[in-house]
Scaffold this active site. Sequence first.
Site, PDB file in Angstrom:
ATOM      1  N   GLY A  22       0.830  -1.194   0.000  1.00 28.07           N
ATOM      2  CA  GLY A  22       0.000   0.000   0.000  1.00 28.07           C
ATOM      3  C   GLY A  22       0.862   1.241   0.000  1.00 28.07           C
ATOM      4  CB  ALA A  25       2.142  -1.054   5.064  1.00 27.17           C
ATOM      5  CB  VAL A  27       1.465  -7.622   3.519  1.00 24.48           C
ATOM      6  CG1 VAL A  27       1.182  -8.873   4.363  1.00 24.48           C
ATOM      7  CG2 VAL A  27       0.711  -6.420   4.082  1.00 24.48           C
ATOM      8  CE  LYS A  43      -0.549  -2.503   7.422  1.00 27.69           C
ATOM      9  NZ  LYS A  43      -1.937  -2.199   7.870  1.00 27.69           N
ATOM     10  CG  ASP A 136     -10.456   1.170   4.096  1.00 28.61           C
ATOM     11  OD1 ASP A 136     -11.181   1.455   3.122  1.00 28.61           O
ATOM     12  OD2 ASP A 136      -9.238   0.945   3.999  1.00 28.61           O
TER      13      ASP A 136
END
Length: 419
Positions: A22, A25, A27, A43, A136
């Site tokens: 993202g 971050a 993962v 993460k 979200d």
Amino acid sequence: MAAGCAPPKLQEFILTEKLGSGSYATVYKAYRKVNNREVVAIKCVSKKSLNKASVENLLTEIEILKTVKHPHIVQLKDFQWDGENIYLIMEYCAGGDLSHFIRSRRALPERVARRFLQQLASALQYLHQRNISHLDLKPQNVLLSSRTCPHLKLADFGFAQHMSPWDEKHVLRGSPLYMAPEMVCQQQYDARVDLWSVGVILYEALFGQPPFASKSFTELESKIRSNKAVETALVVEAVKKDEFGDYSGALSLYCRSLEYFVPALHYELDCRRKTAIRTKVAQYIARAEELKALVAQGNQANFEQAKSARVLLKEMSQDKPQLLAALEMGSAAIAQEEQGDDSAETLQLYQQSLGELLLMLTAEPQGRRRVMLHAEIKNLMSRAEYLKEQLKMRENQKEAASMDQDLFSESVKSSCLLQ
């Protein structure tokens, strides 16, 4: 963390493939060096990419995940940090995310969507009872425990907040396509915005795309505010097939779409939306009736050809009484339908015949009779599917007419009360 860089190193873990990334971050899939090489997801949050707001979000995410424990919420096992990154060691979900699961299947059967929704509702109820809102919710943030027998795990609490039912916020959070109208229109909102997102996720699971796909906030707001009934993917595909002359395919899709639109007449409370849906239902039923006549006309030649082949197949099956009996049952269903008996009993007769014929096909050796049996099964299936669609359409027509009558009665009552 730049794309293409090697995974960071952690003393207790071996980080391997990248699972996703993202804005701040990345993962990774990882293995614990001890404890039976436990598989986890890590993460990695780059400290350089964090501003004041994202630091607050990260701290809230860690705090929330450390306090919640639920079978449908991804588990935070631990968190660590070094000079460059903060690491959240999470439960590994081998099935990927719900978005990929839906795309790989184009849409989900109702029974699967229902089970997933029950699991998501269970997780949300648990959170809301603790005054936590996710804020979200979207298919990308819903993980699947495995590929074979998946169950949902709600993940990514980066925008989550502690919110009592009466709390109101105005900060824009989440992903536009799944945001509640209050957020999109930049108004005050409360914990119930999660429920709107759940509805959008359910729609996408059933139809393969979100209901208000848009390129900008302005377009999204316009679509949400509009009284125009949402066109399902089934209707869009039906119109395409209709335009290209695939009348049988279009008829099937129109009938399937009515299964969703007709119940919406019952549950829609807004009068203008209800009127718009009723207009759509009337249009689809009218076109389905026209297509029914076209399909019947086009099928006639094929049915005549199949009739000759059926007679020959019966002659070739005299040495197999069970096969002959199953074929006769199929012929009886056809005879009933052609005499105007397009009832559920005729459909059941088709289904019984097909059930037996399919079993016999698996045992039939290679040869001309197998080829002809396969063709007859396809023919019976086609007729059975066509009849099933007619029954569904008739049921939808009856339900729509009943709802119109109820609305008329309510209107009369209201008029009487006003006099």
